[in-house]
Design a protein around this motif. Structure first.
Motif, PDB file in Angstrom:
ATOM      1  N   PHE A  29       0.819  -1.153  -0.152  1.00 53.93           N
ATOM      2  CA  PHE A  29      -0.011  -0.016   0.117  1.00 53.93           C
ATOM      3  C   PHE A  29       1.073   1.275   0.036  1.00 53.93           C
ATOM      4  N   ILE A  30       0.449   2.364  -0.907  1.00 52.34           N
ATOM      5  CA  ILE A  30       1.281   3.478  -1.080  1.00 52.34           C
ATOM      6  C   ILE A  30       0.122   4.315  -0.932  1.00 52.34           C
ATOM      7  N   GLY A  31       0.263   5.163   0.424  1.00 54.09           N
ATOM      8  CA  GLY A  31      -0.532   6.267   0.556  1.00 54.09           C
ATOM      9  C   GLY A  31      -0.235   7.435   0.296  1.00 54.09           C
ATOM     10  N   LEU A  32      -1.170   8.509   0.236  1.00 59.48           N
ATOM     11  CA  LEU A  32      -0.758  10.038  -0.275  1.00 59.48           C
ATOM     12  C   LEU A  32      -0.366  10.947   0.779  1.00 59.48           C
ATOM     13  N   LYS A  33      -1.020  10.564   1.929  1.00 60.51           N
ATOM     14  CA  LYS A  33      -0.727  11.553   2.893  1.00 60.51           C
ATOM     15  C   LYS A  33       0.825  11.345   3.551  1.00 60.51           C
ATOM     16  N   THR A  34       1.223  12.539   3.816  1.00 63.77           N
ATOM     17  CA  THR A  34       2.841  12.486   4.048  1.00 63.77           C
ATOM     18  C   THR A  34       2.922  13.318   5.302  1.00 63.77           C
ATOM     19  N   PRO A  35       3.864  13.286   6.195  1.00 61.63           N
ATOM     20  CA  PRO A  35       4.221  14.038   7.471  1.00 61.63           C
ATOM     21  C   PRO A  35       3.979  15.369   7.283  1.00 61.63           C
ATOM     22  N   ALA A  36       3.991  15.980   6.106  1.00 61.39           N
ATOM     23  CA  ALA A  36       3.791  17.536   5.953  1.00 61.39           C
ATOM     24  C   ALA A  36       2.921  18.021   6.495  1.00 61.39           C
ATOM     25  N   VAL A  37       2.783  19.390   7.060  1.00 63.77           N
ATOM     26  CA  VAL A  37       1.783  19.809   7.729  1.00 63.77           C
ATOM     27  C   VAL A  37       0.653  20.488   6.890  1.00 63.77           C
ATOM     28  N   SER A  83       2.818  21.462   1.030  1.00 59.11           N
ATOM     29  CA  SER A  83       4.183  21.048   1.372  1.00 59.11           C
ATOM     30  C   SER A  83       4.489  19.616   1.067  1.00 59.11           C
ATOM     31  N   GLY A  84       3.384  18.759   1.209  1.00 57.91           N
ATOM     32  CA  GLY A  84       3.770  17.309   0.829  1.00 57.91           C
ATOM     33  C   GLY A  84       3.337  16.979  -0.502  1.00 57.91           C
ATOM     34  N   LEU A  85       3.209  17.848  -1.624  1.00 59.86           N
ATOM     35  CA  LEU A  85       3.229  17.462  -2.832  1.00 59.86           C
ATOM     36  C   LEU A  85       4.235  16.869  -3.849  1.00 59.86           C
ATOM     37  N   ASN A  86       5.449  17.196  -3.171  1.00 61.45           N
ATOM     38  CA  ASN A  86       6.762  16.784  -3.900  1.00 61.45           C
ATOM     39  C   ASN A  86       7.038  15.555  -3.710  1.00 61.45           C
ATOM     40  N   ALA A  87       6.942  15.291  -2.137  1.00 58.14           N
ATOM     41  CA  ALA A  87       7.077  13.716  -1.695  1.00 58.14           C
ATOM     42  C   ALA A  87       6.031  12.785  -2.253  1.00 58.14           C
ATOM     43  N   CYS A  88       4.868  13.121  -2.383  1.00 58.60           N
ATOM     44  CA  CYS A  88       3.889  12.413  -2.968  1.00 58.60           C
ATOM     45  C   CYS A  88       4.099  12.047  -4.448  1.00 58.60           C
ATOM     46  N   SER A  89       4.467  13.133  -5.279  1.00 62.32           N
ATOM     47  CA  SER A  89       4.711  12.864  -6.542  1.00 62.32           C
ATOM     48  C   SER A  89       5.808  12.025  -6.680  1.00 62.32           C
ATOM     49  N   SER A  90       6.604  11.955  -5.974  1.00 63.06           N
ATOM     50  CA  SER A  90       7.919  11.231  -6.083  1.00 63.06           C
ATOM     51  C   SER A  90       7.532   9.621  -5.680  1.00 63.06           C
ATOM     52  N   ALA A  91       6.883   9.568  -4.671  1.00 66.71           N
ATOM     53  CA  ALA A  91       6.182   8.004  -4.371  1.00 66.71           C
ATOM     54  C   ALA A  91       5.360   7.471  -5.806  1.00 66.71           C
ATOM     55  N   LEU A  92       4.616   8.477  -6.048  1.00 64.76           N
ATOM     56  CA  LEU A  92       3.739   8.042  -7.428  1.00 64.76           C
ATOM     57  C   LEU A  92       4.661   7.509  -8.615  1.00 64.76           C
ATOM     58  N   LYS A  93       5.726   8.383  -8.731  1.00 66.04           N
ATOM     59  CA  LYS A  93       6.580   8.146  -9.903  1.00 66.04           C
ATOM     60  C   LYS A  93       7.255   6.966  -9.972  1.00 66.04           C
ATOM     61  N   LYS A  94       7.513   6.267  -8.668  1.00 64.31           N
ATOM     62  CA  LYS A  94       8.053   5.141  -8.541  1.00 64.31           C
ATOM     63  C   LYS A  94       7.261   3.797  -9.022  1.00 64.31           C
ATOM     64  N   LYS A 139       1.834  17.259 -13.775  1.00 64.53           N
ATOM     65  CA  LYS A 139       1.742  17.118 -12.588  1.00 64.53           C
ATOM     66  C   LYS A 139       0.781  15.652 -12.232  1.00 64.53           C
ATOM     67  N   LEU A 140       1.203  14.805 -11.412  1.00 66.35           N
ATOM     68  CA  LEU A 140       0.757  13.827 -11.083  1.00 66.35           C
ATOM     69  C   LEU A 140      -0.408  14.119  -9.989  1.00 66.35           C
ATOM     70  N   CYS A 141      -0.139  14.928  -9.079  1.00 67.87           N
ATOM     71  CA  CYS A 141      -1.117  15.243  -8.034  1.00 67.87           C
ATOM     72  C   CYS A 141      -1.166  16.570  -7.743  1.00 67.87           C
ATOM     73  N   LEU A 142      -2.123  17.281  -7.163  1.00 65.03           N
ATOM     74  CA  LEU A 142      -2.435  18.471  -6.566  1.00 65.03           C
ATOM     75  C   LEU A 142      -3.413  18.565  -5.596  1.00 65.03           C
ATOM     76  N   SER A 143      -3.205  19.811  -4.850  1.00 66.85           N
ATOM     77  CA  SER A 143      -4.167  20.035  -3.506  1.00 66.85           C
ATOM     78  C   SER A 143      -5.229  20.329  -4.093  1.00 66.85           C
ATOM     79  N   CYS A 144      -6.218  20.235  -3.244  1.00 68.68           N
ATOM     80  CA  CYS A 144      -7.664  20.809  -3.446  1.00 68.68           C
ATOM     81  C   CYS A 144      -8.318  21.285  -2.167  1.00 68.68           C
ATOM     82  N   GLN A 145      -8.865  22.407  -1.952  1.00 69.76           N
ATOM     83  CA  GLN A 145      -9.690  22.876  -1.005  1.00 69.76           C
ATOM     84  C   GLN A 145     -11.179  22.974  -1.359  1.00 69.76           C
ATOM     85  N   PRO A 146     -12.070  21.996  -1.184  1.00 76.83           N
ATOM     86  CA  PRO A 146     -13.425  22.041  -1.702  1.00 76.83           C
ATOM     87  C   PRO A 146     -14.139  22.896  -0.755  1.00 76.83           C
ATOM     88  N   THR A 147     -15.039  23.524  -1.439  1.00 77.95           N
ATOM     89  CA  THR A 147     -16.044  24.655  -0.786  1.00 77.95           C
ATOM     90  C   THR A 147     -17.179  23.656  -0.028  1.00 77.95           C
TER      91      THR A 147
END
Length: 247
Positions: A114-122, A126-137, A175-183
């Motif tokens: 299992f490869i989750g998307l959530k990272t320790p970033a606040v 701040s966590g997009l780069n780490a998540c993108s790196s994991a997805l690239k693998k 970009k493989l992943c993006l942030s989103c703030q739903p209304t």
């Protein structure tokens, strides 16, 4: 003579540029969908000795997860990740990762990676780069992507009226992943982008309920995918997309 709802199903099936499989109930849907997923993953395992399954959260896929978990597959060579995630800890009730771990990564499927998307970033950005790196693998294109759909037409965390939606739906974004703030929903979210999701060997929209069929009808009539993001998938004839629906 068809009932009004049967007429809706006929209309949606006619307008959709992809197959729609309808079932009398969720149990029959889950049985057929499980067979499809299992067969597609097995092809990946036979061809590349590994396969990748991308799943969504919510209550709809829980029966599917429970059945998939008992399937005979070389799960040790199957990667599982998420189409989107809320930026919450894994032990949070709203975590998609927790849902997958408790409902899918059980029985025989407990051997999957299992490869989750959530990272320790606040926060998400701040966590997009780490998540993108994991997805690239992960080997791409993915073998199977299972999407859900909200009554506003969102899928994954590609929500209407969000700042990142146009880029998320851009078929040429790198970009493989993006942030989103739903209304209309709680929590910051991270979502895989349209080109990453739609390039999968098999993209499946799994929906249950008459309200979801009416939403599908509305999305097919929408002109702009940013109004109802699921429309980007519905109207793209180049992708291997299929809908599984039951009342």
């Amino acid at each position: 003579m068809k009932t009004p709802f049967e007429q809706v199903l006929t209309e949606v099936t006619a307008k959709l540029q992809h197959p729609l499989f309808s079932f009398k109930n969720s149990e029959k849907l889950v049985a057929a969908l499980t067979d499809n997923i299992k067969e597609t993953l097995q092809v990946g395992l036979n061809t590349h000795n590994q396969a990748t399954l991308v799943v969504s959260g919510g209550s709809t896929p829980i029966p599917l997860f429970n059945v998939l978990a008992g399937c005979n597959l070389n799960w040790a060579n199957v990667n599982i990740t998420l189409a989107d995630e809320r930026w919450v800890d894994e032990n949070h009730a709203d975590s998609n990762a927790q849902l997958v771990k408790t409902q899918l990564l059980q029985k025989k499927a407990s051997a999957a990676r299992f490869i989750g998307l959530k990272t320790p970033a606040v926060d998400v950005d701040s966590g997009l780069n780490a998540c993108s790196s994991a997805l690239k693998k992960l080997p791409q294109p993915f073998d199977v992507v299972i999407l859900g759909m909200g009554n506003d037409g969102h899928t994954a965390s590609l929500f209407p009226n969000t700042a990142t939606l146009k880029e998320g739906l851009n078929p040429t974004t790198h970009k493989l992943c993006l942030s989103c703030q739903p209304t209309t929903a709680r929590h910051q979210r991270i979502t895989l982008t349209y080109p990453l999701l739609s390039s999968a060997k098999q993209v499946i929209l799994h929906i249950v309920g008459e309200d979801k069929l009416l939403t599908l009808q509305k999305a097919l009539a929408a002109e702009d995918p940013t109004d109802m993001p699921i429309r980007a998938f519905l109207k793209d004839p180049s992708i291997n997309f299929v809908v599984y629906w039951s009342p």
